[in-house]
Design a protein around this motif. Structure first.
Motif, PDB file in Angstrom:
ATOM      1  N   GLU A 177       1.269  -1.023  -0.223  1.00 59.17           N
ATOM      2  CA  GLU A 177       0.090   0.472   0.222  1.00 59.17           C
ATOM      3  C   GLU A 177       0.998   1.221   0.120  1.00 59.17           C
ATOM      4  O   GLU A 177       1.920   1.261   0.402  1.00 59.17           O
ATOM      5  N   GLY A 178       0.781   2.650  -0.039  1.00 55.81           N
ATOM      6  CA  GLY A 178       1.378   3.663  -0.688  1.00 55.81           C
ATOM      7  C   GLY A 178       1.432   4.818  -2.282  1.00 55.81           C
ATOM      8  O   GLY A 178       0.897   3.699  -2.590  1.00 55.81           O
ATOM      9  N   PRO A 179       1.797   5.339  -1.542  1.00 53.78           N
ATOM     10  CA  PRO A 179       1.606   5.934  -2.870  1.00 53.78           C
ATOM     11  C   PRO A 179       2.830   5.364  -4.231  1.00 53.78           C
ATOM     12  O   PRO A 179       1.680   5.334  -5.063  1.00 53.78           O
ATOM     13  N   LEU A 180       3.770   5.437  -3.805  1.00 56.98           N
ATOM     14  CA  LEU A 180       4.423   4.255  -4.646  1.00 56.98           C
ATOM     15  C   LEU A 180       4.038   2.856  -4.960  1.00 56.98           C
ATOM     16  O   LEU A 180       3.659   2.929  -6.779  1.00 56.98           O
ATOM     17  N   ALA A 181       3.337   2.546  -4.043  1.00 53.37           N
ATOM     18  CA  ALA A 181       2.591   0.940  -5.093  1.00 53.37           C
ATOM     19  C   ALA A 181       1.423   1.352  -5.266  1.00 53.37           C
ATOM     20  O   ALA A 181       1.086   0.984  -6.787  1.00 53.37           O
ATOM     21  N   ASP A 182       0.387   2.061  -5.157  1.00 52.72           N
ATOM     22  CA  ASP A 182      -0.188   3.458  -6.301  1.00 52.72           C
ATOM     23  C   ASP A 182      -0.057   3.064  -7.880  1.00 52.72           C
ATOM     24  O   ASP A 182      -0.775   3.118  -8.922  1.00 52.72           O
ATOM     25  N   GLY A 183       0.861   4.463  -7.244  1.00 55.82           N
ATOM     26  CA  GLY A 183       2.082   4.413  -9.005  1.00 55.82           C
ATOM     27  C   GLY A 183       2.305   2.923  -9.712  1.00 55.82           C
ATOM     28  O   GLY A 183       1.698   3.539 -11.054  1.00 55.82           O
ATOM     29  N   ALA A 184       2.824   2.396  -9.111  1.00 63.14           N
ATOM     30  CA  ALA A 184       3.478   1.158  -9.752  1.00 63.14           C
ATOM     31  C   ALA A 184       2.018  -0.080 -10.176  1.00 63.14           C
ATOM     32  O   ALA A 184       2.166  -0.195 -11.534  1.00 63.14           O
ATOM     33  N   ARG A 185       0.654   0.452  -9.677  1.00 58.95           N
ATOM     34  CA  ARG A 185      -0.407  -0.720  -9.972  1.00 58.95           C
ATOM     35  C   ARG A 185      -0.919  -0.034 -10.879  1.00 58.95           C
ATOM     36  O   ARG A 185      -1.858  -0.615 -12.187  1.00 58.95           O
ATOM     37  N   ALA A 186      -1.390   1.188 -10.597  1.00 58.52           N
ATOM     38  CA  ALA A 186      -2.069   2.519 -11.824  1.00 58.52           C
ATOM     39  C   ALA A 186      -1.617   2.125 -13.683  1.00 58.52           C
ATOM     40  O   ALA A 186      -1.528   2.858 -14.090  1.00 58.52           O
ATOM     41  N   SER A 187       0.012   2.050 -12.934  1.00 57.82           N
ATOM     42  CA  SER A 187       0.848   1.927 -14.381  1.00 57.82           C
ATOM     43  C   SER A 187       0.547   0.949 -15.376  1.00 57.82           C
ATOM     44  O   SER A 187       1.441   0.346 -16.119  1.00 57.82           O
ATOM     45  N   VAL A 188       0.092   0.041 -14.173  1.00 61.75           N
ATOM     46  CA  VAL A 188       0.255  -1.058 -15.145  1.00 61.75           C
ATOM     47  C   VAL A 188      -1.499  -1.755 -16.262  1.00 61.75           C
ATOM     48  O   VAL A 188      -2.248  -1.531 -16.305  1.00 61.75           O
ATOM     49  N   THR A 189      -0.746  -2.040 -17.245  1.00 61.51           N
ATOM     50  CA  THR A 189      -1.905  -2.305 -18.443  1.00 61.51           C
ATOM     51  C   THR A 189      -1.908  -3.765 -19.498  1.00 61.51           C
ATOM     52  O   THR A 189      -1.006  -4.127 -18.755  1.00 61.51           O
ATOM     53  N   SER A 190      -3.243  -3.555 -19.993  1.00 65.22           N
ATOM     54  CA  SER A 190      -3.715  -5.513 -20.273  1.00 65.22           C
ATOM     55  C   SER A 190      -2.805  -5.156 -21.365  1.00 65.22           C
ATOM     56  O   SER A 190      -3.901  -4.275 -21.859  1.00 65.22           O
ATOM     57  N   ARG A 191      -2.870  -6.577 -22.669  1.00 65.61           N
ATOM     58  CA  ARG A 191      -3.268  -6.042 -23.969  1.00 65.61           C
ATOM     59  C   ARG A 191      -3.597  -7.651 -24.141  1.00 65.61           C
ATOM     60  O   ARG A 191      -2.740  -8.736 -24.112  1.00 65.61           O
ATOM     61  N   ALA A 192      -4.526  -7.827 -25.560  1.00 60.42           N
ATOM     62  CA  ALA A 192      -4.473  -9.706 -25.914  1.00 60.42           C
ATOM     63  C   ALA A 192      -3.979  -8.945 -27.276  1.00 60.42           C
ATOM     64  O   ALA A 192      -4.119  -8.286 -27.539  1.00 60.42           O
ATOM     65  N   LEU A 193      -3.342  -9.815 -27.586  1.00 67.40           N
ATOM     66  CA  LEU A 193      -2.696  -9.941 -28.308  1.00 67.40           C
ATOM     67  C   LEU A 193      -3.613 -11.243 -29.651  1.00 67.40           C
ATOM     68  O   LEU A 193      -3.601 -12.544 -29.010  1.00 67.40           O
ATOM     69  N   ARG A 194      -3.233 -11.842 -31.071  1.00 70.05           N
ATOM     70  CA  ARG A 194      -3.384 -12.764 -32.346  1.00 70.05           C
ATOM     71  C   ARG A 194      -2.292 -13.183 -32.198  1.00 70.05           C
ATOM     72  O   ARG A 194      -1.174 -13.211 -32.199  1.00 70.05           O
ATOM     73  N   GLN A 242       3.367  -8.242 -32.288  1.00 66.47           N
ATOM     74  CA  GLN A 242       4.284  -8.359 -31.604  1.00 66.47           C
ATOM     75  C   GLN A 242       4.299  -7.653 -29.859  1.00 66.47           C
ATOM     76  O   GLN A 242       3.267  -6.442 -30.722  1.00 66.47           O
ATOM     77  N   VAL A 243       5.217  -7.728 -29.481  1.00 64.64           N
ATOM     78  CA  VAL A 243       5.177  -6.967 -28.664  1.00 64.64           C
ATOM     79  C   VAL A 243       6.073  -6.084 -28.337  1.00 64.64           C
ATOM     80  O   VAL A 243       6.215  -5.381 -27.788  1.00 64.64           O
ATOM     81  N   GLU A 244       6.983  -6.544 -28.735  1.00 59.06           N
ATOM     82  CA  GLU A 244       8.574  -5.638 -28.797  1.00 59.06           C
ATOM     83  C   GLU A 244       9.411  -6.021 -29.951  1.00 59.06           C
ATOM     84  O   GLU A 244       9.160  -7.279 -30.055  1.00 59.06           O
ATOM     85  N   ARG A 245       9.635  -4.817 -30.786  1.00 63.57           N
ATOM     86  CA  ARG A 245      10.932  -4.871 -31.222  1.00 63.57           C
ATOM     87  C   ARG A 245      12.435  -5.615 -30.542  1.00 63.57           C
ATOM     88  O   ARG A 245      12.615  -5.101 -30.807  1.00 63.57           O
ATOM     89  N   GLU A 246      13.332  -6.035 -31.700  1.00 65.50           N
ATOM     90  CA  GLU A 246      14.310  -6.424 -31.428  1.00 65.50           C
ATOM     91  C   GLU A 246      15.504  -4.399 -31.769  1.00 65.50           C
ATOM     92  O   GLU A 246      15.182  -4.240 -32.566  1.00 65.50           O
ATOM     93  N   ASP A 286      13.187  -9.682 -30.358  1.00 63.66           N
ATOM     94  CA  ASP A 286      11.341  -9.575 -30.496  1.00 63.66           C
ATOM     95  C   ASP A 286      10.856 -10.377 -30.402  1.00 63.66           C
ATOM     96  O   ASP A 286      11.272 -12.000 -29.637  1.00 63.66           O
ATOM     97  N   ALA A 287       9.465 -10.408 -29.875  1.00 69.79           N
ATOM     98  CA  ALA A 287       8.942 -10.755 -28.717  1.00 69.79           C
ATOM     99  C   ALA A 287       7.469 -10.825 -29.616  1.00 69.79           C
ATOM    100  O   ALA A 287       6.909  -9.544 -30.181  1.00 69.79           O
ATOM    101  N   ALA A 288       6.706 -11.868 -29.959  1.00 70.71           N
ATOM    102  CA  ALA A 288       5.512 -12.468 -30.619  1.00 70.71           C
ATOM    103  C   ALA A 288       4.817 -13.405 -29.616  1.00 70.71           C
ATOM    104  O   ALA A 288       5.168 -14.489 -29.297  1.00 70.71           O
ATOM    105  N   ALA A 289       2.994 -12.901 -29.881  1.00 72.89           N
ATOM    106  CA  ALA A 289       2.866 -14.422 -29.185  1.00 72.89           C
ATOM    107  C   ALA A 289       2.803 -15.705 -30.159  1.00 72.89           C
ATOM    108  O   ALA A 289       2.389 -15.470 -31.607  1.00 72.89           O
TER     109      ALA A 289
END
Length: 221
Positions: free
Chosen positions: A20-37, A41-45, A96-99
């Motif tokens: 709990e606390g501001p740092l944890a809340d900030g880290a938690r709020a920054s997390v995003t979720s993404r569905a991939l086909r 690709q998630v990232e490229r070399e 490269d990272a791909a599904a």
């Protein structure tokens, strides 16, 4: 933080231990979720590393393209596995990272994770555990997937995939991807998979693969 309470990787993922606390809340709020086909690709070399990723569902492949155009898959990652950790060093992505099939990935800015780790010893230790897990994964590929006969390599890969998926149900990589990971030709990977299916080692139901208990263990040597 997207649907974390019901996440099957909650106890082992990168964000375990957020208090709990501001740092944890900030880290938690920054997390995003993404569905991939498939193959998305998630990232490229070489791309600037800005976010660290966690596989929430499915399988992600990390691959490297050589100057001659040859592509080598270096790792397959399942639920709970982390990739893109080089972003914590302000370095570009190494692969490269791909599904592989349908995948869900959660991501967080590296800056938020570094701030969290700077102020929370448990967070720092958690990051170190994931660094070690990446080293262990690389060792596994070298030790188990790059040596032995084609049958042994394919069996070890299938067992590895089943072990890291809920209920042992997994989406098999394409035969070309298998060859790129195991150092085999596409034809050899295809023949080996067909042999396992004929022998009852491997079954397919509703697009998912299952290993038959008690079968194929002789190929693990």
């Amino acid at each position: 933080m997207p649907a974390c309470a019901a996440c099957p990787t909650r106890g082992t993922c990168l964000f375990t231990g957020l208090g709990e606390g501001p740092l944890a809340d900030g880290a938690r709020a920054s997390v995003t979720s993404r569905a991939l086909r498939l193959a998305e690709q998630v990232e490229r070399e070489g791309q600037p590393g800005l976010r660290v990723h966690v596989v929430r569902q499915g399988t992600v492949k990390l691959q490297h393209q050589h100057p001659n155009g040859h592509v080598r898959i270096v790792r397959l990652l399942g639920p709970g596995h982390v990739f893109g950790l080089e972003a914590l060093l302000h370095e570009p992505y190494s692969h490269d990272a791909a599904a592989v099939g349908q995948v869900t990935v959660c991501s967080a800015p590296s800056a938020a994770l570094l701030t969290w780790a700077d102020h929370d010893p448990q967070a720092y230790a958690n990051l170190m555990r994931h660094w070690k897990a990446n080293v262990d994964q690389a060792d596994f590929v070298i030790d188990s997937l790059s040596t032995g006969t084609a049958r042994e390599r394919v069996w070890r890969l299938l067992h590895h995939l089943a072990r890291h998926q809920p209920g042992g149900a997994f989406v098999a990589p394409s035969r070309a991807d298998m060859g790129a990971l195991l150092g085999l030709t596409t034809e050899t990977a295809s023949r080996t998979m067909a042999a396992f299916a004929r022998e009852g080692v491997l079954t397919e139901r509703r697009g998912l693969m299952y290993l038959t208990p008690g079968r194929g263990h002789a190929d693990a040597a």
